[in-house]
Scaffold this active site. Structure first.
Site, PDB file in Angstrom:
ATOM      1  N   ALA A  67       0.828  -1.202   0.000  1.00 42.75           N
ATOM      2  CA  ALA A  67       0.000   0.000   0.000  1.00 42.75           C
ATOM      3  C   ALA A  67       0.863   1.253   0.000  1.00 42.75           C
ATOM      4  CB  ALA A  67      -0.928  -0.006   1.207  1.00 42.75           C
ATOM      5  N   GLY A 110       1.482  -5.810   0.914  1.00 37.94           N
ATOM      6  CA  GLY A 110       0.518  -6.045  -0.154  1.00 37.94           C
ATOM      7  C   GLY A 110       1.145  -6.573  -1.417  1.00 37.94           C
ATOM      8  N   GLU A 113       1.075 -10.160  -1.039  1.00 33.82           N
ATOM      9  CA  GLU A 113      -0.308 -10.620  -1.159  1.00 33.82           C
ATOM     10  C   GLU A 113      -0.772 -10.643  -2.616  1.00 33.82           C
ATOM     11  OE1 GLU A 113      -2.558  -9.637   2.875  1.00 33.82           O
ATOM     12  OE2 GLU A 113      -1.627  -7.840   2.026  1.00 33.82           O
ATOM     13  N   GLU A 133       3.385  -6.235   8.188  1.00 30.55           N
ATOM     14  CA  GLU A 133       2.328  -5.383   8.743  1.00 30.55           C
ATOM     15  C   GLU A 133       2.360  -5.289  10.262  1.00 30.55           C
ATOM     16  OE1 GLU A 133       0.747  -6.284   4.630  1.00 30.55           O
ATOM     17  OE2 GLU A 133       1.999  -7.269   6.135  1.00 30.55           O
TER      18      GLU A 133
END
Length: 259
Positions: A67, A110, A113, A133
């Site tokens: 992000a 991310g 991910e 995170e």
């Protein structure tokens, strides 16, 4: 269709390349990236001539840094997801066609991910993965917390999730997270070769088979048996279902119609 933040182009027969194009921000996901990737998914799904998609990042540093924290700090984090696709317009987006992540640098948070949401991963030797995170007081809510334990031995995955540590591409390859580990200059040739290997097969049969395989850890045997039967019946109604045996008997390469 391409935007400044996400570039798309056809790079080989039946193969689309999607590139996250924010190298100055380490290809971090902002609203434009989320919208661009979602559009690329939808366009590839609608185009019968596209059988495989490769996803990569611009530059030689990062596949995707996750992000965009500037967007998060500005209170616009909601724009990093789309209603249909989730984070980056991708991690929860329904897709029938195979996606290959060509990881050209670090893929963190991310970024990991997104790579995990692809079906196959080709990575350079210098690549790195991780879900850091927890180091920032956050939760990896874009699929990493359940996809990583499916891709790695449970103990390794839990350690990485709880410590937030990075793990390098060589270790990821050792544990089977990565399909191909290559020098930097071989990344795209190897991803294209893998895509070409897939494209040698009947595209609808590939999609139907992939659809079942993606559910293998979510459904019980009875449900998977039923789903496999439905997939087989749909495939049996295609032209390619007849073309495969015909080509074998005639001792020639099949000419797939994709229908």
């Amino acid at each position: 269709m391409s935007s400044d933040a996400v570039l798309t182009k056809k790079v080989a027969d039946h193969v689309m390349l999607v590139t996250i194009n924010r190298p100055d921000a380490r290809n971090a996901v902002n609203g434009d990236v989320a919208q661009g990737i979602e559009r690329a998914v939808l366009d590839s799904e609608k185009d019968p001539d596209i059988w495989v998609v490769i996803l990569t990042g611009t530059g030689d540093k990062a596949f995707c840094a996750g992000a965009d924290l500037k967007a998060v700090s500005a209170g616009t984090a909601g724009g990093l997801s789309t209603p249909g696709g989730g984070f980056a317009g991708f991690v929860h987006q329904p897709r029938t066609k195979p996606w290959i992540a060509a990881v050209n640098g670090f893929a963190l948070a991310g970024g990991t991910e997104i790579a995990l949401a692809c079906d196959l991963i080709v990575a350079i030797e210098e690549a790195a993965f991780g879900l850091p995170e927890v180091k920032r007081g956050l939760v990896a809510a874009a699929g990493g917390l359940y996809r990583l334990p499916r891709a790695l031995p449970k103990a390794i995955a839990l350690e990485l999730i709880m410590t937030g540590a990075h793990f390098d591409a060589k270790r990821a390859f050792h544990y089977g997270l990565i399909n191909r580990l290559v020098p930097r200059d071989k990344l795209m040739p190897e991803a294209l070769k893998l895509a070409a290997d897939i494209c040698e097969n009947a595209p609808i049969a590939v999609r139907e088979s992939l659809g079942i395989a993606r559910q293998a850890l979510d459904l019980d045997d009875a449900a998977l048996r039923e789903a496999s039967g439905v997939a087989a019946r749909r495939n049996a109604a295609t032209e390619d279902y007849k073309e495969g045996p015909r080509a074998f008997i005639e001792k020639r390469a099949p000419r797939w119609a994709g229908r």
